[in-house]
Write a protein that holds these residues in place. Structure first.
Motif, PDB file in Angstrom:
ATOM      1  N   GLN A 132      -2.635  19.278  -6.802  1.00  0.00           N
ATOM      2  CA  GLN A 132      -2.902  18.286  -7.839  1.00  0.00           C
ATOM      3  C   GLN A 132      -3.800  17.225  -7.237  1.00  0.00           C
ATOM      4  OE1 GLN A 132       0.486  16.587  -9.824  1.00  0.00           O
ATOM      5  NE2 GLN A 132      -0.674  14.763 -10.447  1.00  0.00           N
ATOM      6  N   ALA A 133      -5.042  17.198  -7.712  1.00  0.00           N
ATOM      7  CA  ALA A 133      -6.011  16.242  -7.172  1.00  0.00           C
ATOM      8  C   ALA A 133      -5.673  14.827  -7.643  1.00  0.00           C
ATOM      9  CB  ALA A 133      -7.415  16.624  -7.617  1.00  0.00           C
ATOM     10  N   PRO A 134      -5.962  13.812  -6.858  1.00  0.00           N
ATOM     11  CA  PRO A 134      -5.736  12.424  -7.289  1.00  0.00           C
ATOM     12  C   PRO A 134      -6.457  12.124  -8.605  1.00  0.00           C
ATOM     13  CG  PRO A 134      -6.208  12.509  -4.940  1.00  0.00           C
ATOM     14  CD  PRO A 134      -6.461  13.889  -5.465  1.00  0.00           C
ATOM     15  N   ASP A 135      -5.790  11.350  -9.450  1.00  0.00           N
ATOM     16  CA  ASP A 135      -6.334  10.971 -10.763  1.00  0.00           C
ATOM     17  C   ASP A 135      -6.815   9.520 -10.691  1.00  0.00           C
ATOM     18  OD1 ASP A 135      -6.971  10.684 -13.442  1.00  0.00           O
ATOM     19  OD2 ASP A 135      -4.907  10.231 -14.026  1.00  0.00           O
ATOM     20  N   VAL A 136      -8.128   9.323 -10.809  1.00  0.00           N
ATOM     21  CA  VAL A 136      -8.705   7.974 -10.801  1.00  0.00           C
ATOM     22  C   VAL A 136      -8.672   7.451 -12.242  1.00  0.00           C
ATOM     23  CG1 VAL A 136     -10.716   6.569 -10.264  1.00  0.00           C
ATOM     24  CG2 VAL A 136     -10.178   8.572  -8.858  1.00  0.00           C
ATOM     25  N   ARG A 137      -7.833   6.480 -12.461  1.00  0.00           N
ATOM     26  CA  ARG A 137      -7.652   5.968 -13.824  1.00  0.00           C
ATOM     27  C   ARG A 137      -8.759   5.008 -14.234  1.00  0.00           C
ATOM     28  NH1 ARG A 137      -2.716   5.120 -11.599  1.00  0.00           N
ATOM     29  NH2 ARG A 137      -2.820   2.857 -11.954  1.00  0.00           N
TER      30      ARG A 137
ATOM     31  N   GLY B 172     -11.245 -12.435 -13.002  1.00  0.00           N
ATOM     32  CA  GLY B 172     -11.402 -13.727 -12.367  1.00  0.00           C
ATOM     33  C   GLY B 172     -12.054 -13.692 -11.005  1.00  0.00           C
ATOM     34  N   ASP B 173     -12.388 -12.498 -10.522  1.00  0.00           N
ATOM     35  CA  ASP B 173     -12.998 -12.364  -9.190  1.00  0.00           C
ATOM     36  C   ASP B 173     -13.973 -11.189  -9.265  1.00  0.00           C
ATOM     37  OD1 ASP B 173     -13.599 -12.594  -6.534  1.00  0.00           O
ATOM     38  OD2 ASP B 173     -11.640 -11.939  -5.790  1.00  0.00           O
ATOM     39  N   LEU B 174     -15.138 -11.461  -9.872  1.00  0.00           N
ATOM     40  CA  LEU B 174     -16.038 -10.374 -10.259  1.00  0.00           C
ATOM     41  C   LEU B 174     -16.583  -9.583  -9.084  1.00  0.00           C
ATOM     42  CD1 LEU B 174     -18.023 -12.110 -13.129  1.00  0.00           C
ATOM     43  CD2 LEU B 174     -15.979 -10.677 -13.269  1.00  0.00           C
ATOM     44  N   GLY B 175     -16.651 -10.161  -7.887  1.00  0.00           N
ATOM     45  CA  GLY B 175     -17.170  -9.435  -6.737  1.00  0.00           C
ATOM     46  C   GLY B 175     -16.169  -8.509  -6.082  1.00  0.00           C
ATOM     47  N   THR B 176     -14.927  -8.558  -6.520  1.00  0.00           N
ATOM     48  CA  THR B 176     -13.876  -7.706  -5.957  1.00  0.00           C
ATOM     49  C   THR B 176     -13.712  -6.454  -6.804  1.00  0.00           C
ATOM     50  OG1 THR B 176     -12.691  -9.584  -4.999  1.00  0.00           O
ATOM     51  CG2 THR B 176     -11.415  -7.579  -5.400  1.00  0.00           C
ATOM     52  N   LEU B 177     -13.751  -5.293  -6.161  1.00  0.00           N
ATOM     53  CA  LEU B 177     -13.603  -4.030  -6.869  1.00  0.00           C
ATOM     54  C   LEU B 177     -12.130  -3.642  -6.910  1.00  0.00           C
ATOM     55  CD1 LEU B 177     -14.853  -1.515  -8.204  1.00  0.00           C
ATOM     56  CD2 LEU B 177     -15.086  -0.528  -5.904  1.00  0.00           C
ATOM     57  N   GLU B 178     -11.662  -3.301  -8.109  1.00  0.00           N
ATOM     58  CA  GLU B 178     -10.274  -2.899  -8.312  1.00  0.00           C
ATOM     59  C   GLU B 178     -10.243  -1.466  -8.814  1.00  0.00           C
ATOM     60  OE1 GLU B 178      -7.349  -5.665 -10.171  1.00  0.00           O
ATOM     61  OE2 GLU B 178      -7.311  -4.154 -11.775  1.00  0.00           O
ATOM     62  N   VAL B 179      -9.368  -0.640  -8.208  1.00  0.00           N
ATOM     63  CA  VAL B 179      -9.300   0.779  -8.545  1.00  0.00           C
ATOM     64  C   VAL B 179      -7.844   1.164  -8.789  1.00  0.00           C
ATOM     65  CG1 VAL B 179      -9.865   3.132  -7.812  1.00  0.00           C
ATOM     66  CG2 VAL B 179     -11.287   1.211  -7.059  1.00  0.00           C
ATOM     67  N   GLY B 180      -7.608   1.905  -9.870  1.00  0.00           N
ATOM     68  CA  GLY B 180      -6.280   2.429 -10.165  1.00  0.00           C
ATOM     69  C   GLY B 180      -6.257   3.935  -9.950  1.00  0.00           C
ATOM     70  N   ILE B 181      -5.326   4.435  -9.104  1.00  0.00           N
ATOM     71  CA  ILE B 181      -5.269   5.863  -8.768  1.00  0.00           C
ATOM     72  C   ILE B 181      -3.818   6.322  -8.722  1.00  0.00           C
ATOM     73  CG2 ILE B 181      -5.999   7.661  -7.140  1.00  0.00           C
ATOM     74  CD1 ILE B 181      -7.945   5.664  -5.925  1.00  0.00           C
ATOM     75  N   SER B 182      -3.561   7.537  -9.163  1.00  0.00           N
ATOM     76  CA  SER B 182      -2.232   8.149  -9.040  1.00  0.00           C
ATOM     77  C   SER B 182      -2.394   9.580  -8.548  1.00  0.00           C
ATOM     78  CB  SER B 182      -1.494   8.122 -10.381  1.00  0.00           C
ATOM     79  OG  SER B 182      -2.202   8.877 -11.345  1.00  0.00           O
ATOM     80  N   SER B 183      -1.343  10.077  -7.851  1.00  0.00           N
ATOM     81  CA  SER B 183      -1.364  11.455  -7.355  1.00  0.00           C
ATOM     82  C   SER B 183       0.059  11.897  -7.068  1.00  0.00           C
ATOM     83  CB  SER B 183      -2.226  11.544  -6.093  1.00  0.00           C
ATOM     84  OG  SER B 183      -2.416  12.905  -5.709  1.00  0.00           O
ATOM     85  N   ASP B 184       0.238  13.186  -6.665  1.00  0.00           N
ATOM     86  CA  ASP B 184       1.581  13.682  -6.381  1.00  0.00           C
ATOM     87  C   ASP B 184       2.028  13.354  -4.963  1.00  0.00           C
ATOM     88  OD1 ASP B 184      -0.192  15.323  -5.113  1.00  0.00           O
ATOM     89  OD2 ASP B 184       0.664  17.214  -5.848  1.00  0.00           O
TER      90      ASP B 184
END
Length: 443
Positions: A30-35, A42-54
């Protein structure tokens, strides 16, 4: 680690895409799922990533591609990310420091993610990094928080700054447009000076909020929307008052009698109370019982502040009420009630007799009428005696009731003396008093 080498990133992506796993293993993995992937709120230069996997996420790589040119400009390596919420299997990661990109603008984000099982997932359209300057207002304030009918101008001062995405540093935004809004509508637009300061005046015609707003400007395309806290501007209304000329005092009238109504409206000024012209309103007659009211008429005050003169025939006890209301929110409404008018209906004796009985007593009989339409629920009739016809004493009270020919009553007075006899009905809240003729009874 954060790399600005597009070529290296491209090689990495190709290597990822061409590196495969056996078909059987791919079916089981099951490959990781990048949501999602986007700028942190409020902090536009910061990259935020949501990921889930088994299994736990062990590696994240982000490729940033300019939306304007389509060219990859940076690769963000796994060691630049930190878990900020959730779990390693299902969480949110952010870059530990804001990204330092060469240009402002919008960037498409492509994400490669690896989990503890060695499974890898790729999302070539994970989201967008909004690498823009955020508009920030400081010390925005109006010069007044209350206005009146003669002073409706409000000056708004403040400073417009921008928060740079790479450093989070606030810097003045010089020569930028600032909208001054009244109740969410732009009433004036001003420009900032070299220090980002601005000042402008708006006209306020109601109790509403004011605020400063920065909206998208094609001259400064990389500065995002921003707004100050709103400040409510209240109104100090002009006080008004009514004075009745007539009826000015408590009065008692007969049912069917007309009453003249006159009243004057005044407004408060620095010089005192003065007549108020051109104000509209109406007059009601309100029953004191609270059961009903009657419209008397409508008016617009003249130069002397007076309402139209009205005449009205009240049907029951009550007061006149005059009221005015202006469409101008700076003018206070006003109302007043006149002195009470007591309305009494007629009561009359249509007959009365008194005669000696064989046993020495006196028999009295009579009838009453109430010609104005109403009848009391209770009709007590007092039988009175006077030796000389001048000074009277109550002897007995009889109850009058409907007989088909009026409201009849009678009474027998034992040991009736010589003298004069009469009947008396006392005044009530709605009826006048009445007295019958006096009848002399001898031996």
């Amino acid at each position: 680690m954060f790399r600005n080498r597009a070529a290296s990133a491209a090689i990495g992506v190709v290597a990822l895409l061409v590196t495969g796993t056996p078909a059987a293993q791919a079916a089981e993995a099951q490959a990781p799922d990048v949501r999602y992937a986007h700028s942190a709120t409020g902090d536009l230069g910061t990259l935020e990533v949501g990921i889930s996997s088994d299994s736990a996420i062990t590696g994240i790589r982000a490729h940033l591609v300019s939306a304007a040119t389509g060219q990859e400009v940076a690769v963000v390596e796994s060691d630049a990310f930190g878990l900020v919420s959730g779990t390693p299997e299902d969480g949110v990661w952010r870059t530990k420091q804001p990204l330092d990109l060469p240009d402002l603008g919008s960037y498409d984000v492509r994400i490669e993610a690896t989990d503890a099982d060695g499974d890898r997932g790729v999302d070539n359209s994970a989201g967008t990094l909004a690498y823009f300057v955020a508009a920030v207002f400081e010390d925005v304030h109006p010069d007044r928080t209350e206005i009146d009918t003669d002073h409706r101008q409000v000056r708004i001062d403040g400073t417009l700054k921008g928060r740079w995405p790479a450093t989070r540093e606030l810097k003045p935004l010089a020569d930028h447009r600032v909208d001054l809004d009244v109740d969410n509508w732009t009433e004036n637009t001003v420009r900032t000076d070299a220090q980002g300061r601005f000042s402008g005046t708006v006209t306020v015609n109601d109790a509403v909020p004011v605020q400063a707003v920065y909206r998208h400007d094609s001259a400064n395309p990389y500065v995002l929307y921003g707004e100050s806290e709103s400040t409510r501007i209240d109104i100090r209304q002009v006080a008004t008052r009514w004075t009745f000329e007539t009826p000015a005092e408590v009065r008692t009238i007969d049912y069917g009698q007309q009453v003249t109504v006159t009243a004057t409206l005044e407004r408060e000024t620095r010089q005192g109370w003065v007549p108020f012209e051109g104000q509209s309103g109406g007059v009601l007659y309100e029953a004191s019982s609270g059961n009903n009211w009657t419209s008397v008429g409508y008016f617009t005050t003249g130069a002397d502040g007076k309402a139209t003169t009205f005449t009205h025939t009240p049907g029951e006890t009550g007061t006149f009420r005059v009221a005015s209301h202006s469409d101008d929110p700076f003018i206070a409404s006003a109302s007043a009630n006149s002195a009470e008018i007591t309305v009494l209906r007629a009561s009359v004796f249509t007959s009365f007799s008194a005669a000696r009985t064989q046993d020495g007593g006196v028999r009295v009989e009579g009838a009453m009428d109430f010609p104005d339409g109403w009848t009391p629920a209770d009709i007590p009739v007092h039988i009175q005696y006077s030796r000389d016809g001048k000074r009277w004493t109550d002897l007995v009270t009889a109850q009058a009731s409907w007989s088909g020919q009026g409201h009849a009553f009678s009474a027998d007075i034992a040991e009736g003396r010589r003298g004069y006899y009469r009947a008396r009905f006392d005044k009530t809240e709605s009826f006048r008093a009445a007295t019958s003729e006096a009848v002399r009874v001898g031996h």
